[in-house]
Structure formats: C-alpha cells, structure tokens
Design an enzyme around this catalytic site. Structure first.
Site, PDB file in Angstrom:
ATOM      1  N   HIS A 161     -14.047   4.035  -7.151  1.00  0.00           N
ATOM      2  CA  HIS A 161     -15.496   3.815  -7.213  1.00  0.00           C
ATOM      3  C   HIS A 161     -16.126   4.834  -8.147  1.00  0.00           C
ATOM      4  O   HIS A 161     -17.339   4.962  -8.200  1.00  0.00           O
ATOM      5  CB  HIS A 161     -16.123   3.963  -5.822  1.00  0.00           C
TER       6      HIS A 161
ATOM      7  N   GLN B 121      -0.412   7.134  -6.302  1.00  0.00           N
ATOM      8  CA  GLN B 121      -1.525   8.036  -5.963  1.00  0.00           C
ATOM      9  C   GLN B 121      -1.548   9.194  -6.955  1.00  0.00           C
ATOM     10  O   GLN B 121      -0.590   9.965  -7.030  1.00  0.00           O
ATOM     11  CB  GLN B 121      -1.320   8.583  -4.549  1.00  0.00           C
TER      12      GLN B 121
ATOM     13  N   ARG C 239      -1.310  -0.642  -8.638  1.00  0.00           N
ATOM     14  CA  ARG C 239      -2.669  -0.203  -8.313  1.00  0.00           C
ATOM     15  C   ARG C 239      -2.668   1.328  -8.416  1.00  0.00           C
ATOM     16  O   ARG C 239      -1.804   1.972  -7.847  1.00  0.00           O
ATOM     17  CB  ARG C 239      -3.027  -0.623  -6.887  1.00  0.00           C
TER      18      ARG C 239
ATOM     19  N   ASP D  12       0.842  -1.200   0.000  1.00  0.00           N
ATOM     20  CA  ASP D  12       0.000   0.000   0.000  1.00  0.00           C
ATOM     21  C   ASP D  12       0.875   1.248   0.000  1.00  0.00           C
ATOM     22  O   ASP D  12       2.015   1.216   0.469  1.00  0.00           O
ATOM     23  CB  ASP D  12      -0.862   0.035   1.269  1.00  0.00           C
TER      24      ASP D  12
HETATM   25  P1  FDA Z   1     -13.967   9.664  -5.468  1.00  0.00           P
HETATM   26  O1  FDA Z   1     -13.474  10.027  -4.110  1.00  0.00           O
HETATM   27  O2  FDA Z   1     -14.012  10.703  -6.514  1.00  0.00           O
HETATM   28  O3  FDA Z   1     -15.377   8.984  -5.314  1.00  0.00           O
HETATM   29  C1  FDA Z   1     -16.179   8.580  -6.412  1.00  0.00           C
HETATM   30  C2  FDA Z   1     -17.521   8.061  -5.873  1.00  0.00           C
HETATM   31  O4  FDA Z   1     -17.267   6.856  -5.171  1.00  0.00           O
HETATM   32  C3  FDA Z   1     -18.160   8.978  -4.815  1.00  0.00           C
HETATM   33  O5  FDA Z   1     -19.021   9.909  -5.394  1.00  0.00           O
HETATM   34  C4  FDA Z   1     -18.900   7.981  -3.958  1.00  0.00           C
HETATM   35  O6  FDA Z   1     -20.144   7.694  -4.526  1.00  0.00           O
HETATM   36  C5  FDA Z   1     -18.048   6.750  -4.006  1.00  0.00           C
HETATM   37  N1  FDA Z   1     -17.171   6.652  -2.825  1.00  0.00           N
HETATM   38  C6  FDA Z   1     -15.841   6.912  -2.768  1.00  0.00           C
HETATM   39  N2  FDA Z   1     -15.359   6.682  -1.533  1.00  0.00           N
HETATM   40  C7  FDA Z   1     -16.410   6.289  -0.791  1.00  0.00           C
HETATM   41  C8  FDA Z   1     -16.572   5.914   0.563  1.00  0.00           C
HETATM   42  N3  FDA Z   1     -15.545   5.893   1.417  1.00  0.00           N
HETATM   43  N4  FDA Z   1     -17.807   5.576   0.997  1.00  0.00           N
HETATM   44  C9  FDA Z   1     -18.859   5.568   0.151  1.00  0.00           C
HETATM   45  N5  FDA Z   1     -18.770   5.916  -1.141  1.00  0.00           N
HETATM   46  C10 FDA Z   1     -17.571   6.273  -1.616  1.00  0.00           C
HETATM   47  N6  FDA Z   1      -5.319   5.330  -1.033  1.00  0.00           N
HETATM   48  C11 FDA Z   1      -4.017   5.528  -0.698  1.00  0.00           C
HETATM   49  O7  FDA Z   1      -3.618   6.661  -0.454  1.00  0.00           O
HETATM   50  N7  FDA Z   1      -3.155   4.452  -0.644  1.00  0.00           N
HETATM   51  C12 FDA Z   1      -3.543   3.179  -0.939  1.00  0.00           C
HETATM   52  O8  FDA Z   1      -2.735   2.252  -0.901  1.00  0.00           O
HETATM   53  C13 FDA Z   1      -4.916   2.974  -1.288  1.00  0.00           C
HETATM   54  N8  FDA Z   1      -5.383   1.724  -1.599  1.00  0.00           N
HETATM   55  C14 FDA Z   1      -6.668   1.582  -2.081  1.00  0.00           C
HETATM   56  C15 FDA Z   1      -7.107   0.336  -2.538  1.00  0.00           C
HETATM   57  C16 FDA Z   1      -8.362   0.205  -3.116  1.00  0.00           C
HETATM   58  C17 FDA Z   1      -8.812  -1.126  -3.618  1.00  0.00           C
HETATM   59  C18 FDA Z   1      -9.210   1.357  -3.246  1.00  0.00           C
HETATM   60  C19 FDA Z   1     -10.548   1.275  -3.917  1.00  0.00           C
HETATM   61  C20 FDA Z   1      -8.788   2.579  -2.775  1.00  0.00           C
HETATM   62  C21 FDA Z   1      -7.537   2.705  -2.167  1.00  0.00           C
HETATM   63  N9  FDA Z   1      -7.107   3.936  -1.671  1.00  0.00           N
HETATM   64  C22 FDA Z   1      -5.784   4.095  -1.323  1.00  0.00           C
HETATM   65  C23 FDA Z   1      -8.094   5.036  -1.456  1.00  0.00           C
HETATM   66  C24 FDA Z   1      -8.140   6.013  -2.623  1.00  0.00           C
HETATM   67  O9  FDA Z   1      -6.970   6.781  -2.640  1.00  0.00           O
HETATM   68  C25 FDA Z   1      -9.368   6.937  -2.520  1.00  0.00           C
HETATM   69  O10 FDA Z   1      -9.294   7.687  -1.338  1.00  0.00           O
HETATM   70  C26 FDA Z   1     -10.691   6.228  -2.552  1.00  0.00           C
HETATM   71  O11 FDA Z   1     -10.695   5.190  -3.483  1.00  0.00           O
HETATM   72  C27 FDA Z   1     -11.849   7.200  -2.923  1.00  0.00           C
HETATM   73  O12 FDA Z   1     -11.639   7.718  -4.186  1.00  0.00           O
HETATM   74  P2  FDA Z   1     -12.401   7.217  -5.510  1.00  0.00           P
HETATM   75  O13 FDA Z   1     -11.364   6.862  -6.501  1.00  0.00           O
HETATM   76  O14 FDA Z   1     -13.358   6.141  -5.213  1.00  0.00           O
HETATM   77  O15 FDA Z   1     -13.105   8.493  -6.105  1.00  0.00           O
END
Ligand code: FDA
Length: 310
Positions: A230, A166, A187, A135
């Site tokens: 997501h 990131q 990732r 991670d």
């Molecule tokens: P964004 O934040 O733009 O969200 C898009 C949509 O997704 C939102 O409108 C909402 O509907 C939904 N959504 C997002 N987060 C949600 C939540 N918590 N609850 C409910 N709905 C939500 N970060 C990091 O710094 N180091 C790492 O190693 C990892 N590893 C990692 C693994 C995996 C499998 C995932 C999916 C994410 C990570 N992350 C991470 C976290 C990542 O950096 C980020 O903070 C989250 O994925 C939220 O961003 P989105 O890309 O989903 O988009």
C-alpha cells in the site's frame, strides 16, 4: 527501527491469552473492516462488489497452525469447496493458501501433508482455470514452502501456482535468484511476522530498498510479478520503472488488502492497472487481524474506539 518496535509490541501484546479473549469477544465489528465475513458466500459477495470498481479478488480462508492431520484435511476440504463455489459463481478462482493450515510439517504415508493437500487444491484450481498463491509465513517455514512450490510448479506448470517473497528477510534476494529457472509467478511483500534481527532487516529503509530491487529484478527477468503493497511511493516508483523499461501492464499487477487504501485500489484500476484485493474470510480471524493492527499505529486507536464505543 521504530516500526519494528511497534510491530513487536503489538504482536507480543496480541499474543497474550486475555487480550485475545477480549478482542475475540468484542472485536468482530472492528475486524470486519479487514475481514469480508465468516463464510465463503460473504467472501464471494465481496469479490462481486469489488468487480464493480474493476478490482479482482484473491480469496483467503483464514485459519492458521492446525494441530492434527484431520483438521488439516478438513481445512483443505473447505478450500476445495471454496474453489467449487467460486467456479459455480462464474468466477475464475484465485485463492491464497498458508501451507501450515493444510498440514505442512506433518508426515502422512511418507509425504508431507501440506504438499499433498496443496496438490489437491492446485489441481482443482487448474481445472477451473484458476490460480493458487502459497502465502509465505514466518522464517522457519521458508525453505519448505519454496521447495514445495518448486514441486508444484514441476507438476502443474507456473501458470496456476505462485508464491510470495518477503523483502525484510536477508535471504530473500538469494531465494529469488534460486527460483529463476521456474520463471515463477511471485508476489513481493515487505513481510508481516515478528522476526529476529538475525534474519530480518530492522530498518524500514532497507526493507523498502530490497523491495524495489526484487520487483525490478522480477520485471526485468520477464516473469509475472504481484506488487503487493500500500506504499504509495513504492507504487509510483514501480509505475515509473515499468514505463521506463517498456514493461507491459499485462506483466504485473498491484495487490492490496481488503479494507486497506480502497481509494488507491480504485484509482489504480481506473488508470488501467490490474488490481487485486486480498479478501480474507472465516471464523479464525484473530491472527490475521493482529498482523494488520501491527502494521499501522493508527489502527490501534481504530480498534480501541471500535471495541469500547457505546
Ligand atoms: P508499509 O507497512 O510501509 O505501509 C505503507 C502505507 O500503507 C502505510 O503508511 C499505511 O498508510 C498503509 N498501510 C499498510 N498497512 C496497513 C494496514 N494494515 N492498515 C491500514 N493502512 C495500512 N506478508 C507476509 O509475510 N506473507 C504474505 O504472504 C503476505 N501476503 C500479502 C498479500 C497482499 C496482497 C498484501 C498487500 C500484503 C501481504 N503481506 C504478506 C503483508 C505485507 O508483508 C505487509 O505487512 C503489508 O503489506 C504492509 O506493508 P506495506 O507494503 O503496505 O507497506
């Protein structure tokens, strides 16, 4: 900008000791939406449950910022046991590890303890045909994490160890380029930590644009990419890009967090994409839980309702 302010507010408030104490004592019921349980068996049950919908698992034992070599070694031992348990349950183990939790930054016998423990973990996972993703944590750890990733790929090859980039960090596209000789398994995420504007882009549109560039570059380079988001718009764009450029569905997967957008996870899996859920478990759930709340304003109401109902 507003997203950044919201994230800052939540992470600052959740870092206050009285808030932490309150949420730790009353919030476990709510946290279980995002955390599979307190022990490995609960996490393995969650994997089996997701399998029914064609979704794979990525196990994450929670625990951050250890303070002594003993606790780091103890934590690494628990990850090794998890690999054994997963193997015994006839699963090909796929785990995520934060190098800080296994001793990164502590030197023991002339070597970084995080690297030494990661080596034990990757060796065990490789023996079971499994995979370890390192991670990515907050920005002061990026250099060392990427250097240790390079060392581990040198020792074990790129089929059993990967890491995370990131898109919110200005440096990341340069980091991506510097890793290309490894043909790395990466990732791509937007980034979840509270970072200063000197290192991370404050505007969501810029973060999203960088995210697309990174995923597309990784796909075009022919290296495996874990599209961890997501964001439905981004996911649709990645689907179109892959179709337009003849990228096979074996060359990438979608990854999402346990308890977030299960509908979307199921839908993608039903449409024939590889989908993997990141399944955290363990007693030290508070920092992980705080970052999830900081990602979405509606989650704060969800937590407050859950903690104070009845
Ligand atoms: P964004 O934040 O733009 O969200 C898009 C949509 O997704 C939102 O409108 C909402 O509907 C939904 N959504 C997002 N987060 C949600 C939540 N918590 N609850 C409910 N709905 C939500 N970060 C990091 O710094 N180091 C790492 O190693 C990892 N590893 C990692 C693994 C995996 C499998 C995932 C999916 C994410 C990570 N992350 C991470 C976290 C990542 O950096 C980020 O903070 C989250 O994925 C939220 O961003 P989105 O890309 O989903 O988009």
């Amino acid at each position: 900008m507003i997203d950044q302010l919201y994230r800052k507010a939540v992470l600052t408030v959740s870092g206050q000791k009285p808030i932490e104490t309150l949420v730790r004592s009353r919030g476990w019921g709510v946290a279980q939406r995002f955390v599979a349980g307190e022990d490995a068996q609960s996490a393995l049950r969650a994997v089996k449950e997701l399998e029914k919908d064609g979704i794979l698992g990525n196990l994450d034992l929670l625990g951050e910022f250890v303070t002594s070599p003993d606790t780091a070694n103890e934590f690494a031992g628990r990850v090794l046991s998890l690999l054994d348990d997963a193997h015994a349950a006839r699963l090909k183990p796929y785990v995520s590890v934060k190098l800080s939790s296994v001793g990164q930054g502590m030197t023991v016998e002339g070597e970084d303890l995080g690297l030494a423990n990661a080596r034990r973990i990757v060796a065990r996972a490789k023996g079971y045909g499994g995979f370890v993703c390192l991670d990515m944590e907050d920005h002061p750890r990026v250099d060392q994490t990427l250097a240790q990733f390079r060392t581990l790929v040198g020792e074990f090859g790129n089929a059993h160890v990967g890491t995370v980039l990131q898109s919110y960090l200005y440096r990341t596209e340069g980091d991506w380029a510097s890793l290309q000789d490894l043909e790395p398994n990466l990732r791509i995420v937007k980034g979840a930590y509270l970072e200063p504007e000197t290192v991370a882009m404050p505007d969501k549109a810029d973060v999203d644009a960088a995210y697309r560039r990174l995923v597309y570059a990784q796909m075009k380079a022919g290296s495996y990419v874990n599209v961890a988001t997501h964001d439905e718009g981004l996911i649709a764009d990645v689907e179109h890009f892959a179709l337009a450029h003849g990228i096979s569905r074996d060359a990438f997967e979608f990854q999402m967090l346990y308890g977030v957008r299960r509908d979307l996870q199921k839908d993608l899996a039903a449409r024939g994409y590889r989908v993997r859920a990141y399944i955290p478990y363990g007693r030290d759930w508070y920092p992980y839980f705080s970052r999830r709340i900081a990602e979405r304003p509606a989650n704060v109401m969800f937590v407050l309702r859950g903690m104070f109902k009845g």
